[in-house]
Design a protein around this motif. Structure first.
Motif, PDB file in Angstrom:
ATOM      1  N   ASP A  94     -10.379  25.344  11.336  1.00 42.36           N
ATOM      2  CA  ASP A  94     -10.991  25.802  10.057  1.00 42.36           C
ATOM      3  C   ASP A  94     -11.453  27.374  10.031  1.00 42.36           C
ATOM      4  OD1 ASP A  94     -10.281  23.597   8.810  1.00 42.36           O
ATOM      5  OD2 ASP A  94     -12.103  22.836   8.646  1.00 42.36           O
ATOM      6  N   SER A  95     -12.129  27.725  11.185  1.00 46.04           N
ATOM      7  CA  SER A  95     -12.637  29.217  11.521  1.00 46.04           C
ATOM      8  C   SER A  95     -11.616  30.151  11.756  1.00 46.04           C
ATOM      9  CB  SER A  95     -13.832  29.023  12.459  1.00 46.04           C
ATOM     10  OG  SER A  95     -12.933  28.574  13.729  1.00 46.04           O
ATOM     11  N   GLU A  96     -10.563  29.800  11.824  1.00 52.66           N
ATOM     12  CA  GLU A  96      -9.369  30.535  12.393  1.00 52.66           C
ATOM     13  C   GLU A  96      -8.414  30.889  11.189  1.00 52.66           C
ATOM     14  OE1 GLU A  96      -7.445  29.059  15.634  1.00 52.66           O
ATOM     15  OE2 GLU A  96      -9.099  29.362  17.324  1.00 52.66           O
ATOM     16  N   ILE A  97      -8.513  30.314  10.131  1.00 49.18           N
ATOM     17  CA  ILE A  97      -7.669  30.383   8.914  1.00 49.18           C
ATOM     18  C   ILE A  97      -7.807  31.830   8.362  1.00 49.18           C
ATOM     19  CG2 ILE A  97      -7.165  29.689   6.469  1.00 49.18           C
ATOM     20  CD1 ILE A  97      -8.052  26.747   7.446  1.00 49.18           C
ATOM     21  N   GLY A  98      -8.900  32.167   8.293  1.00 50.31           N
ATOM     22  CA  GLY A  98      -8.947  33.595   7.554  1.00 50.31           C
ATOM     23  C   GLY A  98      -8.423  34.549   8.364  1.00 50.31           C
ATOM     24  N   SER A  99      -8.393  34.643   9.517  1.00 47.69           N
ATOM     25  CA  SER A  99      -7.837  35.604  10.445  1.00 47.69           C
ATOM     26  C   SER A  99      -6.298  35.402  10.842  1.00 47.69           C
ATOM     27  CB  SER A  99      -8.881  35.782  11.674  1.00 47.69           C
ATOM     28  OG  SER A  99      -8.789  34.663  12.687  1.00 47.69           O
ATOM     29  N   SER A 100      -5.730  34.259  10.561  1.00 49.86           N
ATOM     30  CA  SER A 100      -4.342  33.786  10.922  1.00 49.86           C
ATOM     31  C   SER A 100      -3.385  34.856  10.546  1.00 49.86           C
ATOM     32  CB  SER A 100      -4.041  32.399  10.384  1.00 49.86           C
ATOM     33  OG  SER A 100      -2.741  32.104  10.626  1.00 49.86           O
ATOM     34  N   GLU A 101      -2.724  35.244  11.243  1.00 44.45           N
ATOM     35  CA  GLU A 101      -1.449  36.092  10.876  1.00 44.45           C
ATOM     36  C   GLU A 101      -0.224  35.602  11.124  1.00 44.45           C
ATOM     37  OE1 GLU A 101      -1.378  39.207   9.399  1.00 44.45           O
ATOM     38  OE2 GLU A 101      -3.308  39.318   9.148  1.00 44.45           O
ATOM     39  N   ILE A 102      -0.060  34.282  10.984  1.00 44.57           N
ATOM     40  CA  ILE A 102       1.055  33.413  10.672  1.00 44.57           C
ATOM     41  C   ILE A 102       2.260  34.017  10.150  1.00 44.57           C
ATOM     42  CG2 ILE A 102       0.452  31.261   9.435  1.00 44.57           C
ATOM     43  CD1 ILE A 102       2.809  31.328  12.452  1.00 44.57           C
ATOM     44  N   PHE A 103       1.897  34.327   8.743  1.00 49.38           N
ATOM     45  CA  PHE A 103       2.808  34.869   7.998  1.00 49.38           C
ATOM     46  C   PHE A 103       2.113  35.741   6.881  1.00 49.38           C
ATOM     47  CE2 PHE A 103       1.491  32.409   4.386  1.00 49.38           C
ATOM     48  CZ  PHE A 103       2.366  32.644   3.376  1.00 49.38           C
ATOM     49  N   ARG A 104       2.923  36.754   6.069  1.00 48.17           N
ATOM     50  CA  ARG A 104       2.365  37.499   4.863  1.00 48.17           C
ATOM     51  C   ARG A 104       3.290  37.151   3.731  1.00 48.17           C
ATOM     52  NH1 ARG A 104      -2.376  41.017   4.884  1.00 48.17           N
ATOM     53  NH2 ARG A 104      -3.450  40.598   6.726  1.00 48.17           N
ATOM     54  N   ALA A 105       2.741  36.888   2.615  1.00 44.73           N
ATOM     55  CA  ALA A 105       3.538  36.666   1.456  1.00 44.73           C
ATOM     56  C   ALA A 105       3.870  38.116   0.541  1.00 44.73           C
ATOM     57  CB  ALA A 105       3.219  35.584   0.597  1.00 44.73           C
ATOM     58  N   ARG A 106       5.026  38.471   0.465  1.00 43.01           N
ATOM     59  CA  ARG A 106       5.060  39.746  -0.551  1.00 43.01           C
ATOM     60  C   ARG A 106       5.709  39.036  -1.941  1.00 43.01           C
ATOM     61  NH1 ARG A 106       9.066  44.550   1.201  1.00 43.01           N
ATOM     62  NH2 ARG A 106      10.625  42.779   0.735  1.00 43.01           N
ATOM     63  N   ILE A 107       5.135  39.576  -2.768  1.00 43.14           N
ATOM     64  CA  ILE A 107       5.268  39.396  -4.515  1.00 43.14           C
ATOM     65  C   ILE A 107       6.748  39.838  -4.765  1.00 43.14           C
ATOM     66  CG2 ILE A 107       4.334  41.349  -5.613  1.00 43.14           C
ATOM     67  CD1 ILE A 107       3.417  39.163  -7.666  1.00 43.14           C
ATOM     68  N   THR A 108       7.829  39.236  -5.356  1.00 40.25           N
ATOM     69  CA  THR A 108       8.934  39.808  -5.649  1.00 40.25           C
ATOM     70  C   THR A 108       8.722  40.334  -7.229  1.00 40.25           C
ATOM     71  OG1 THR A 108       9.589  37.556  -6.994  1.00 40.25           O
ATOM     72  CG2 THR A 108      10.067  37.690  -4.289  1.00 40.25           C
ATOM     73  N   GLU A 109       9.922  40.916  -7.722  1.00 46.49           N
ATOM     74  CA  GLU A 109       9.911  41.237  -9.125  1.00 46.49           C
ATOM     75  C   GLU A 109       9.938  40.056  -9.943  1.00 46.49           C
ATOM     76  OE1 GLU A 109       9.364  43.618 -12.152  1.00 46.49           O
ATOM     77  OE2 GLU A 109       9.290  44.308  -9.997  1.00 46.49           O
ATOM     78  N   SER A 110      10.428  39.078  -9.558  1.00 50.23           N
ATOM     79  CA  SER A 110      10.215  37.773 -10.705  1.00 50.23           C
ATOM     80  C   SER A 110       8.746  37.437 -10.706  1.00 50.23           C
ATOM     81  CB  SER A 110      11.005  36.686 -10.112  1.00 50.23           C
ATOM     82  OG  SER A 110      10.711  35.568 -10.812  1.00 50.23           O
ATOM     83  N   GLY A 111       7.946  37.586  -9.471  1.00 51.73           N
ATOM     84  CA  GLY A 111       6.783  37.032  -9.245  1.00 51.73           C
ATOM     85  C   GLY A 111       5.949  38.199 -10.033  1.00 51.73           C
ATOM     86  N   ARG A 112       6.288  39.439 -10.199  1.00 53.44           N
ATOM     87  CA  ARG A 112       5.447  40.516 -11.017  1.00 53.44           C
ATOM     88  C   ARG A 112       5.666  40.015 -12.362  1.00 53.44           C
ATOM     89  NH1 ARG A 112       3.268  43.975  -7.957  1.00 53.44           N
ATOM     90  NH2 ARG A 112       4.194  44.626  -5.809  1.00 53.44           N
ATOM     91  N   ARG A 113       6.812  39.852 -12.903  1.00 56.51           N
ATOM     92  CA  ARG A 113       7.205  39.752 -14.359  1.00 56.51           C
ATOM     93  C   ARG A 113       6.314  38.194 -14.805  1.00 56.51           C
ATOM     94  NH1 ARG A 113      12.146  40.667 -12.946  1.00 56.51           N
ATOM     95  NH2 ARG A 113      12.960  38.573 -12.520  1.00 56.51           N
ATOM     96  N   ARG A 114       6.358  37.318 -13.802  1.00 54.50           N
ATOM     97  CA  ARG A 114       5.454  36.186 -14.125  1.00 54.50           C
ATOM     98  C   ARG A 114       3.922  36.375 -14.236  1.00 54.50           C
ATOM     99  NH1 ARG A 114       4.285  31.675 -16.976  1.00 54.50           N
ATOM    100  NH2 ARG A 114       3.130  29.932 -15.559  1.00 54.50           N
ATOM    101  N   LEU A 115       3.409  37.379 -13.203  1.00 57.91           N
ATOM    102  CA  LEU A 115       2.119  37.455 -13.398  1.00 57.91           C
ATOM    103  C   LEU A 115       1.720  38.431 -14.648  1.00 57.91           C
ATOM    104  CD1 LEU A 115      -0.690  37.895 -12.167  1.00 57.91           C
ATOM    105  CD2 LEU A 115       0.185  39.758 -10.911  1.00 57.91           C
ATOM    106  N   ARG A 116       2.682  39.214 -14.961  1.00 58.86           N
ATOM    107  CA  ARG A 116       2.361  39.844 -16.545  1.00 58.86           C
ATOM    108  C   ARG A 116       2.522  39.063 -17.818  1.00 58.86           C
ATOM    109  NH1 ARG A 116       5.921  43.793 -14.019  1.00 58.86           N
ATOM    110  NH2 ARG A 116       7.950  43.017 -14.776  1.00 58.86           N
ATOM    111  N   GLU A 117       3.512  37.786 -17.275  1.00 60.00           N
ATOM    112  CA  GLU A 117       3.302  36.894 -18.550  1.00 60.00           C
ATOM    113  C   GLU A 117       1.806  36.230 -18.464  1.00 60.00           C
ATOM    114  OE1 GLU A 117       6.414  34.020 -17.824  1.00 60.00           O
ATOM    115  OE2 GLU A 117       8.091  35.587 -18.158  1.00 60.00           O
ATOM    116  N   LEU A 118       1.257  35.780 -17.358  1.00 57.06           N
ATOM    117  CA  LEU A 118       0.225  35.197 -17.283  1.00 57.06           C
ATOM    118  C   LEU A 118      -1.161  36.022 -17.586  1.00 57.06           C
ATOM    119  CD1 LEU A 118       0.837  33.141 -14.075  1.00 57.06           C
ATOM    120  CD2 LEU A 118       0.602  32.245 -16.253  1.00 57.06           C
ATOM    121  N   GLY A 119      -1.130  37.505 -17.322  1.00 51.70           N
ATOM    122  CA  GLY A 119      -2.052  38.074 -17.505  1.00 51.70           C
ATOM    123  C   GLY A 119      -3.135  38.246 -16.498  1.00 51.70           C
TER     124      GLY A 119
END
Length: 137
Positions: A94-119
């Protein structure tokens, strides 16, 4: 998915490439009753299946973020079990979760549109971390 959770996660990913710790901490705070590592992985998978995020990592050596260019199932397997010498989310302490670099997610344009819808989630729901002394000076 819980809309409030989706709203905060997309906001976090839009701000910067989000590591597993960002997902873990947000799910734990927003959806505490659902929280487990398995649930966090399902949330990550759902966001990817909706086309809102893509998977990648910072491979080191001064190179920037690089997409994995693999399907969602393979990406979730890498996050779960480990990849490229980095331990997986399901096996770290549990103490290693915050520093884990197993992956990084990047938002897509579709994700940005959804975020604009949600506010803005902070306008919609307030600051769920306002009572956390470690996150506020």
């Amino acid at each position: 998915m819980i809309e409030k959770l989706e709203n905060f996660l997309l906001c976090n990913v839009a701000d910067d490439w989000a590591p597993i710790g960002e997902f873990d901490g947000t799910v734990e705070k927003i959806a505490a009753e659902e929280y487990s590592r398995t649930y966090v992985l399902r949330v990550v998978e759902e966001l990817a299946n909706e086309g809102y995020i893509e998977f990648g990592a910072f491979p080191g050596g001064g190179r920037g973020w690089e997409p994995w260019n693999v399907g969602t199932k393979e990406a979730v397997r890498r996050i779960s079990d480990g990849y490229n010498g980095v331990p997986g989310y399901l096996s770290i302490a549990d103490s290693e979760i915050g520093s884990s670099e197993i992956f990084r997610a990047r938002i897509t344009e579709s994700g940005r549109r959804r975020l604009r819808e949600l506010g803005d989630p902070y306008e919609n729901y307030g600051d769920p971390w306002a009572d956390d002394p470690y996150l506020h000076a």
